[in-house]
Scaffold this motif. Structure first.
Motif, PDB file in Angstrom:
ATOM      1  N   ILE A   1      -3.794  -0.530   8.235  1.00  0.00           N
ATOM      2  CA  ILE A   1      -3.271  -1.867   8.520  1.00  0.00           C
ATOM      3  C   ILE A   1      -3.104  -2.627   7.208  1.00  0.00           C
ATOM      4  CG2 ILE A   1      -3.697  -4.044   9.732  1.00  0.00           C
ATOM      5  CD1 ILE A   1      -5.538  -2.417  11.650  1.00  0.00           C
ATOM      6  N   ALA A   2      -1.921  -3.174   6.980  1.00  0.00           N
ATOM      7  CA  ALA A   2      -1.637  -3.889   5.733  1.00  0.00           C
ATOM      8  C   ALA A   2      -0.497  -4.876   5.960  1.00  0.00           C
ATOM      9  CB  ALA A   2      -1.255  -2.893   4.631  1.00  0.00           C
ATOM     10  N   PRO A   3      -0.326  -5.839   5.032  1.00  0.00           N
ATOM     11  CA  PRO A   3       0.814  -6.756   5.162  1.00  0.00           C
ATOM     12  C   PRO A   3       2.152  -6.026   5.031  1.00  0.00           C
ATOM     13  CG  PRO A   3      -0.856  -7.674   3.710  1.00  0.00           C
ATOM     14  CD  PRO A   3      -1.237  -6.249   3.944  1.00  0.00           C
ATOM     15  N   ASP A   4       2.198  -5.012   4.169  1.00  0.00           N
ATOM     16  CA  ASP A   4       3.392  -4.183   4.055  1.00  0.00           C
ATOM     17  C   ASP A   4       3.044  -2.889   3.318  1.00  0.00           C
ATOM     18  OD1 ASP A   4       3.625  -4.658   1.193  1.00  0.00           O
ATOM     19  OD2 ASP A   4       4.487  -6.597   1.684  1.00  0.00           O
ATOM     20  N   PHE A   5       3.987  -1.953   3.368  1.00  0.00           N
ATOM     21  CA  PHE A   5       3.787  -0.634   2.780  1.00  0.00           C
ATOM     22  C   PHE A   5       5.007  -0.256   1.955  1.00  0.00           C
ATOM     23  CE2 PHE A   5       1.452  -0.737   6.753  1.00  0.00           C
ATOM     24  CZ  PHE A   5       0.252  -0.099   6.472  1.00  0.00           C
ATOM     25  N   ALA A   6       4.807   0.658   1.003  1.00  0.00           N
ATOM     26  CA  ALA A   6       5.957   1.275   0.341  1.00  0.00           C
ATOM     27  C   ALA A   6       6.694   2.119   1.375  1.00  0.00           C
ATOM     28  CB  ALA A   6       5.481   2.149  -0.818  1.00  0.00           C
ATOM     29  N   ASP A   7       8.025   2.091   1.333  1.00  0.00           N
ATOM     30  CA  ASP A   7       8.837   2.687   2.399  1.00  0.00           C
ATOM     31  C   ASP A   7       8.564   4.177   2.608  1.00  0.00           C
ATOM     32  OD1 ASP A   7      10.018   0.288   2.981  1.00  0.00           O
ATOM     33  OD2 ASP A   7      11.820   0.652   1.788  1.00  0.00           O
TER      34      ASP A   7
ATOM     35  N   SER B   1       4.710   7.222  -6.443  1.00  0.00           N
ATOM     36  CA  SER B   1       5.438   8.451  -6.138  1.00  0.00           C
ATOM     37  C   SER B   1       5.456   8.722  -4.637  1.00  0.00           C
ATOM     38  CB  SER B   1       4.808   9.638  -6.875  1.00  0.00           C
ATOM     39  OG  SER B   1       3.526   9.920  -6.358  1.00  0.00           O
ATOM     40  N   SER B   2       6.302   9.667  -4.235  1.00  0.00           N
ATOM     41  CA  SER B   2       6.514   9.911  -2.812  1.00  0.00           C
ATOM     42  C   SER B   2       5.622  11.016  -2.251  1.00  0.00           C
ATOM     43  CB  SER B   2       7.985  10.282  -2.570  1.00  0.00           C
ATOM     44  OG  SER B   2       8.320  11.448  -3.307  1.00  0.00           O
ATOM     45  N   ARG B   3       4.542  11.357  -2.936  1.00  0.00           N
ATOM     46  CA  ARG B   3       3.726  12.511  -2.537  1.00  0.00           C
ATOM     47  C   ARG B   3       3.211  12.420  -1.104  1.00  0.00           C
ATOM     48  NH1 ARG B   3      -0.709  11.492  -7.214  1.00  0.00           N
ATOM     49  NH2 ARG B   3       1.276  11.302  -8.312  1.00  0.00           N
ATOM     50  N   GLU B   4       3.501  13.455  -0.331  1.00  0.00           N
ATOM     51  CA  GLU B   4       3.053  13.511   1.048  1.00  0.00           C
ATOM     52  C   GLU B   4       1.558  13.802   1.128  1.00  0.00           C
ATOM     53  OE1 GLU B   4       4.815  15.067   5.325  1.00  0.00           O
ATOM     54  OE2 GLU B   4       5.446  16.039   3.464  1.00  0.00           O
ATOM     55  N   HIS B   5       0.975  14.244   0.010  1.00  0.00           N
ATOM     56  CA  HIS B   5      -0.468  14.493  -0.019  1.00  0.00           C
ATOM     57  C   HIS B   5      -1.272  13.218   0.255  1.00  0.00           C
ATOM     58  CE1 HIS B   5       1.135  17.991  -2.072  1.00  0.00           C
ATOM     59  NE2 HIS B   5      -0.039  18.588  -2.023  1.00  0.00           N
ATOM     60  N   ALA B   6      -0.669  12.055   0.021  1.00  0.00           N
ATOM     61  CA  ALA B   6      -1.400  10.795   0.237  1.00  0.00           C
ATOM     62  C   ALA B   6      -1.785  10.618   1.705  1.00  0.00           C
ATOM     63  CB  ALA B   6      -0.586   9.613  -0.282  1.00  0.00           C
ATOM     64  N   PRO B   7      -0.834  10.682   2.649  1.00  0.00           N
ATOM     65  CA  PRO B   7      -1.265  10.608   4.049  1.00  0.00           C
ATOM     66  C   PRO B   7      -2.090  11.818   4.477  1.00  0.00           C
ATOM     67  CG  PRO B   7       1.112  10.947   3.905  1.00  0.00           C
ATOM     68  CD  PRO B   7       0.634  10.624   2.541  1.00  0.00           C
ATOM     69  N   TRP B   8      -1.858  12.988   3.874  1.00  0.00           N
ATOM     70  CA  TRP B   8      -2.685  14.153   4.196  1.00  0.00           C
ATOM     71  C   TRP B   8      -4.143  13.873   3.872  1.00  0.00           C
ATOM     72  CZ3 TRP B   8       0.408  18.822   1.728  1.00  0.00           C
ATOM     73  CH2 TRP B   8       1.607  18.993   2.428  1.00  0.00           C
ATOM     74  N   ALA B   9      -4.395  13.262   2.696  1.00  0.00           N
ATOM     75  CA  ALA B   9      -5.766  12.965   2.278  1.00  0.00           C
ATOM     76  C   ALA B   9      -6.413  11.936   3.192  1.00  0.00           C
ATOM     77  CB  ALA B   9      -5.782  12.480   0.824  1.00  0.00           C
TER      78      ALA B   9
ATOM     79  N   PHE C   1       0.838  -1.195   0.000  1.00  0.00           N
ATOM     80  CA  PHE C   1       0.000   0.000   0.000  1.00  0.00           C
ATOM     81  C   PHE C   1       0.876   1.249   0.000  1.00  0.00           C
ATOM     82  CE2 PHE C   1      -2.715   3.257   1.968  1.00  0.00           C
ATOM     83  CZ  PHE C   1      -3.877   3.101   1.232  1.00  0.00           C
ATOM     84  N   GLY C   2       0.495   2.231  -0.841  1.00  0.00           N
ATOM     85  CA  GLY C   2       1.221   3.493  -0.902  1.00  0.00           C
ATOM     86  C   GLY C   2       2.428   3.483  -1.818  1.00  0.00           C
ATOM     87  N   CYS C   3       2.470   2.552  -2.760  1.00  0.00           N
ATOM     88  CA  CYS C   3       3.591   2.502  -3.697  1.00  0.00           C
ATOM     89  C   CYS C   3       3.477   3.645  -4.716  1.00  0.00           C
ATOM     90  CB  CYS C   3       3.643   1.153  -4.408  1.00  0.00           C
ATOM     91  SG  CYS C   3       2.125   0.720  -5.319  1.00  0.00           S
TER      92      CYS C   3
END
Length: 201
Positions: A99-105, A81-89, A77-79
């Motif tokens: 909650i996920a098995p893994d995330f993009a770093d 581009s590195s846009r910080e707008h994603a967690p902002w949204a 999840f979250g793979c």
């Protein structure tokens, strides 16, 4: 940054894999540097049709999940581009935990910098929580960061691991600026010594 201690809320099931940041918040909404107002654009291309009307089949448009605070989702999840707008949204919509098995770093790091608890769990445990989340308004989970536990609607408990430093920062509401301000007195003392030693600087 808002502290995260214990959260009890509805969990929304979103079992897609490889959800990239453009799916989380499309590029046309990246013109702002404000952290507010992006919640309406979260998962925009899935939530709305071409006329801008809500897609009634999308999970967050269903009455039971409109105020969900926990997102249970698929791997990577979250793979993208590195846009910080994603967690902002995500935060602006109301999500405090993903909650996920893994995330993009980079996305994973950005979550913690913005007060979102990102939890990695084995797939079988994510599947169990996904099943719990399918219950709609009865899909209430309690995420206890101090105890590092997730309590399900049937009373089951799942423990999760988290880096101690990230835990400390979330419990105390500390982003990078907050961490720096913790050293404010030491910084002032250093600047005072520097001004005495190098008055010309």
């Amino acid at each position: 940054m808002q502290k995260f201690t214990k959260l009890t809320g509805v969990a929304a099931p979103f079992p897609l894999r490889n959800v990239d940041t453009d799916m989380i918040i499309p590029k046309q909404f990246l013109k702002t540097i404000k952290r507010t107002g992006l919640g309406t654009a979260l998962f925009y291309e899935l939530r709305y049709d071409q006329d801008g009307k809500e897609n009634p089949d999308f999970v967050l448009n269903k009455p039971a999940y409109r105020k969900a605070e926990i997102l249970v989702t698929g791997e990577n999840f979250g793979c993208g581009s590195s846009r910080e707008h994603a967690p902002w949204a995500l935060m602006d919509f109301g999500f405090r935990c993903v909650i996920a098995p893994d995330f993009a770093d980079i996305f994973y790091n950005n979550c913690f910098q913005n007060g979102i608890l990102a939890i990695k769990l084995p797939q079988e445990q994510v599947d169990k929580l996904m099943d719990d989340a399918e219950r709609g308004a009865n899909a209430t989970l309690t995420v206890d960061l101090e105890a590092q536990e997730i309590r399900g609607p049937d009373g089951g408990v799942i423990r999760f691991d988290i880096d101690p430093f990230r835990k400390h920062c979330l419990l105390n509401g500390l982003d990078n600026i907050g961490l720096t301000l913790e050293k404010e007195q030491a910084i002032k003392e250093y600047e005072g010594r520097l001004a005495t030693a190098r008055p010309w600087a």
